[in-house]
Write an enzyme that holds these catalytic residues in place. Structure first.
Site, PDB file in Angstrom:
ATOM      1  CB  CYS A 325      -0.978  -0.035   1.163  1.00 49.78           C
ATOM      2  SG  CYS A 325      -2.415   1.045   0.945  1.00 49.78           S
ATOM      3  CG  HIS A 422      -3.713  -3.679   3.544  1.00 48.75           C
ATOM      4  ND1 HIS A 422      -2.532  -3.217   4.083  1.00 48.75           N
ATOM      5  CD2 HIS A 422      -4.316  -2.596   2.979  1.00 48.75           C
ATOM      6  CE1 HIS A 422      -2.428  -1.915   3.880  1.00 48.75           C
ATOM      7  NE2 HIS A 422      -3.494  -1.516   3.205  1.00 48.75           N
TER       8      HIS A 422
END
Length: 483
Positions: A325, A422
């Site tokens: 991310c 994630h």
């Protein structure tokens, strides 16, 4: 409602334990946290985001996470401001005073979610935030006693004995509450006790005599409880007699969703360490740059502590590098924030290890995904929570495919990987593929054990173990009258 004398007193854990006990008894139960300040979040079944602690509590109830379980989520992105998320969607970035003025509307959102949950479930276990005795935050409080009084909730007060001063914490908290608030407290729970309970009994007797409030139970210090932390970076690791791979990650000032690393931290054959920015970087097989709620700010701090040179040296010696991310965005050449979403508007140079640029946008991407790795025959499941769009030649070499859509990037030499996903290490098959990429496959004996490691099953077992302890050590005869 479970409130704590301090932050990290054990509120999230006790709520999860209570939820699982009731779920096992056939009660339709749900978790609820009116307001949560945390950088670890989860994607919900209705397409929003809530704190990860509430997602774990939902699992304890046998439920999918829903935005009504955490209607107000605050994600700090500066020292004085945060991203405000209402019912799972971004409202705005607000400074502290601006959010304080917004609280009456936040209260409406909280009570609306509370009412919907009440209509669906037999019992709701509510978690407070921080301490109910924060004098400066009493006005328009929606996180602790303000909510308890609005919803007419009885309150359990939990205190952590391991950090010391447990009796002062409890009595001091009571002294700072109003009379009506004190009357809501039905009992105390002492958390993280280790030692001979007989040596504590005189203190418990004094506490009940002094306050007129019973001690509902004393929970032991539970080691190796594999439940994700709400916010604080968990640095303790279980004892591991033999590790075959070392993985490290820097502790960023605005690190988010560091729970991605929990599966590695608990893996029996992986030596995972979070490294403070000013600490020496030990030799490692893999460095992971985690997510961040202020990517440009954290990138500048990393650079100021010499991490560009540290990572470059790691790569020269053949180590692998992964960005998740915000960490993925740092791997590129440029990061643009034209709207000032994470601080002052402007652009910053990235590390430049991947040929791409990222622009932060007002639209947040929230979704659960399943894809297939490009470098291994393995399925990856995870979730996206980000406000950036990346572009550039590096993305022509994707890390995985989600259906027909390319995602992430893998360098030509296969040494550097980046992704927006994630939860990459939560499933056994995917974990094996990632660790093989990092060097695990070179150790033949590793293949015999890694496939049997399942972090999700470990979390479920931890919830069962926690429920056993809560059921054993709490006075359920007294609690039952309030449920």
């Amino acid at each position: 409602m479970v409130q704590g004398t301090t932050s990290d007193a054990g509120k999230s854990t006790l709520v999860a334990g209570l939820c699982r006990v009731l779920y096992r008894r056939g009660v339709r139960v749900a978790p609820f946290k009116p307001q949560n300040m945390a950088l670890n979040s989860a994607v919900t079944s209705d397409g929003g985001e809530i704190g990860r602690a509430q997602a774990v509590q939902a699992q304890a109830c046998g439920l999918l996470p829903h935005t009504d379980m955490n209607p107000v989520l605050l994600k700090p992105n500066t020292d004085t401001g945060c991203q405000v998320i209402i019912h799972g969607k971004v409202l705005a970035n607000l400074e502290a005073m601006a959010y304080h003025a917004y609280k009456p509307k936040a209260r409406e959102a909280v009570l609306a979610s509370w009412q919907r949950l009440r209509e669906q479930y037999e019992c709701i276990i509510v978690e407070g935030a921080g301490s109910p005795a924060e004098i400066n935050l009493r006005q328009n409080d929606i996180a602790n006693m303000g909510f308890a009084e609005a919803a007419d909730c009885p309150v359990i007060l939990i205190a952590d004995i391991d950090r010391g001063g447990v009796f002062a914490h409890i009595v001091g908290t009571l002294a700072l509450l109003s009379e009506s608030e004190r009357k809501r407290i039905i009992g105390f729970v002492i958390n993280r006790f280790r030692g001979d309970i007989a040596l504590l009994q005189s203190g418990l007797d004094w506490l009940q005599q002094e306050t007129g409030i019973p001690v509902l139970g004393v929970l032991p210090y539970l080691r190796n409880l594999h439940l994700e932390a709400e916010d604080a970076v968990a640095k303790d690791t279980p004892d591991k007699p033999q590790t075959w791979l070392r993985v490290i990650a820097p502790v960023l000032p605005h690190v988010s969703n560091h729970t991605d690393m929990d599966a590695l931290r608990m893996h029996p054959h992986v030596d995972f360490q979070f490294i403070e920015l000013n600490e020496p970087v030990p030799p490692a097989d893999l460095i992971i740059l985690p997510g961040s709620k202020n990517v440009r700010g954290d990138l500048a701090v990393l650079a100021s502590h010499g991490w560009r040179d540290k990572i470059s040296r790691h790569l020269r010696y053949g180590g692998k590098l992964m960005g998740i991310c915000g960490g993925f965005q740092m791997l590129g050449r440029k990061i643009h924030d034209p709207h000032g979403l994470e601080g002052d508007a402007g652009s910053s140079d990235g590390f430049g290890w991947l040929d791409m640029e990222t622009t932060l946008t007002k639209e947040k991407h929230l979704k659960e995904v399943e894809g297939k790795l490009t470098f291994a025959d393995a399925v990856v499941t995870g979730y996206e929570i980000h406000m950036g769009v990346s572009s550039g030649p590096a993305l022509e070499r994707p890390l995985l495919h989600i259906g027909t859509q390319a995602e992430g990037a893998l360098s030509e030499d296969g040494q550097i990987a980046g992704t927006y996903l994630h939860g990459l290490f939560d499933h056994a098959e995917a974990t094996q593929a990632w660790l093989n990429w990092a060097g695990y496959s070179q150790l033949k004996q590793a293949q015999e054990t890694i496939a049997h490691y399942d972090y999700l099953a470990l979390r479920e077992a931890s919830l069962e173990r926690l429920a056993d302890e809560v059921e054993l050590h709490l006075d359920w005869n007294r609690l039952q009258s309030y449920l």
